[in-house]
Write an enzyme that holds these catalytic residues in place. Sequence first.
Site, PDB file in Angstrom:
ATOM      1  N   GLU A 115       0.847  -1.192   0.000  1.00  0.00           N
ATOM      2  CA  GLU A 115       0.000   0.000   0.000  1.00  0.00           C
ATOM      3  C   GLU A 115       0.878   1.236   0.000  1.00  0.00           C
ATOM      4  O   GLU A 115       1.913   1.270   0.656  1.00  0.00           O
ATOM      5  CB  GLU A 115      -0.898  -0.017   1.239  1.00  0.00           C
ATOM      6  CG  GLU A 115      -2.081   0.913   1.138  1.00  0.00           C
ATOM      7  CD  GLU A 115      -3.031   0.758   2.330  1.00  0.00           C
ATOM      8  OE1 GLU A 115      -3.726  -0.278   2.409  1.00  0.00           O
ATOM      9  OE2 GLU A 115      -3.058   1.676   3.164  1.00  0.00           O
ATOM     10  N   ASP A 117       0.395   5.231   0.752  1.00  0.00           N
ATOM     11  CA  ASP A 117      -0.622   6.059   1.417  1.00  0.00           C
ATOM     12  C   ASP A 117      -0.287   7.543   1.470  1.00  0.00           C
ATOM     13  O   ASP A 117       0.831   7.911   1.853  1.00  0.00           O
ATOM     14  CB  ASP A 117      -0.735   5.667   2.906  1.00  0.00           C
ATOM     15  CG  ASP A 117      -1.339   4.305   3.111  1.00  0.00           C
ATOM     16  OD1 ASP A 117      -2.062   3.836   2.236  1.00  0.00           O
ATOM     17  OD2 ASP A 117      -1.078   3.719   4.181  1.00  0.00           O
ATOM     18  N   GLU A 119      -2.311  10.425   3.618  1.00  0.00           N
ATOM     19  CA  GLU A 119      -3.432  10.644   4.530  1.00  0.00           C
ATOM     20  C   GLU A 119      -3.343  12.056   5.088  1.00  0.00           C
ATOM     21  O   GLU A 119      -2.313  12.436   5.650  1.00  0.00           O
ATOM     22  CB  GLU A 119      -3.387   9.633   5.676  1.00  0.00           C
ATOM     23  CG  GLU A 119      -3.440   8.190   5.187  1.00  0.00           C
ATOM     24  CD  GLU A 119      -3.607   7.181   6.320  1.00  0.00           C
ATOM     25  OE1 GLU A 119      -4.485   6.320   6.214  1.00  0.00           O
ATOM     26  OE2 GLU A 119      -2.853   7.276   7.314  1.00  0.00           O
TER      27      GLU A 119
END
Length: 301
Positions: A115, A117, A119
């Site tokens: 993953e 990411d 955020e």
Amino acid sequence: MAAWLPSSRVHPMVPAAAALLLTAMAAAPAAVALLHDDVEPMWGADHISFHTGPDGVETLALRLDKDHGSGFRSRRAYRFARYDIDLKLVANDSAGTVTTVYLTPDLVPPEDHDEIDLEFLGNVSGEPYTLHTNIFVNGVGNREQQFRLWFDPSEDFHTYSVDWNPKRITMFIDGTPIRVYKNESSSGVPFPTLRHLRLDGSLWNADDWATQGGRVKTNWTQAPFHAYYRNFRVTPCAPASSPGVASCGDDERPPASAGFGKQGLDAAALRRVRAEHLLYDYCEDQNRFKDEGLPKECTAN
Ligand SMILES: *[C@@H]1O[C@H](CO)[C@@H](O)[C@H](O)[C@H]1NC(C)=O
Ligand SMILES: *[C@@H]1O[C@H](CO)[C@@H](O)[C@H](O)[C@H]1NC(C)=O
Ligand SMILES: *[C@@H]1O[C@H](CO)[C@@H](O)[C@H](O)[C@H]1NC(C)=O
Ligand SMILES: *[C@@H]1O[C@H](CO)[C@@H](O)[C@H](O)[C@H]1NC(C)=O
């Protein structure tokens, strides 16, 4: 139907898709970015809406309220591509909220999960967002780097990008590289494997940790919260030459990819952003890794 948008421009996604397509094509044949052709709701579908602005560009709105948040994903997955999307974050008091853009494979065993990411951790009015980034390889993350943005990300749309190719993963903001993770698997550094990755986006409540370490909670009297996405673009590349797809076998990038020149990555821009805006880098956190030593990618060349 959401009350916060001019009602004639609000389209619940699935039933209205065909009608919207025709309307949009009639209005502005060339300029239309039909986001709902490229992305689909993944959860909280009743909190997701699409609307088309006067410029013909379609915007997706995610909503978070006390019941739940919402999330979407790209309809297609890619093995090696640059993904760009424009995002405007929750305005005013966004404390406790997290808005995300991330690359993820379809369901795989947890030990195979990769993953990438981005955020965005909300904050109380007037206090800055934090951009929290992470990279998971084979189920293991712990590769956090955080940034203080140099603009208010809730005031306007900005372009956030991830370029993922056999050589490296690069994250960009408005074309400026902010983080690079190299494929140094020959030195034993973990690197995401050969899976197809989708781009996902979500807005959810994370007030147990997101804002000021979890001390500031979501103020539900401010709900519903909205984050907006538009202009999703994917530029796939192929490791070996294949018809119609740009090669990502060397450092030369497709001409449209900002942040890369003839010499490859704009290293000076990357250094400058990191010198001025990096808040946290796991590779600098000697204390955290004092027992097992810094991860391999922090010390490999
Ligand atoms: C944010 O605050 C401004 C100024 O008070 C207001 O005009 C605006 O509507 C607010 N935005 C949202 C999304 O609540
Ligand atoms: C990473 O680089 C190695 C060569 O050093 C290569 O064999 C491998 O395929 C690359 N990984 C990916 C995901 O392309
Ligand atoms: C929120 O604002 C405080 C005070 O300026 C700051 O310390 C913190 O890093 C900001 N971001 C988050 C996500 O808490
Ligand atoms: C939550 O928002 C309301 C409405 O703006 C405000 O009156 C209240 O002080 C806020 N609560 C906290 C804890 O900030």
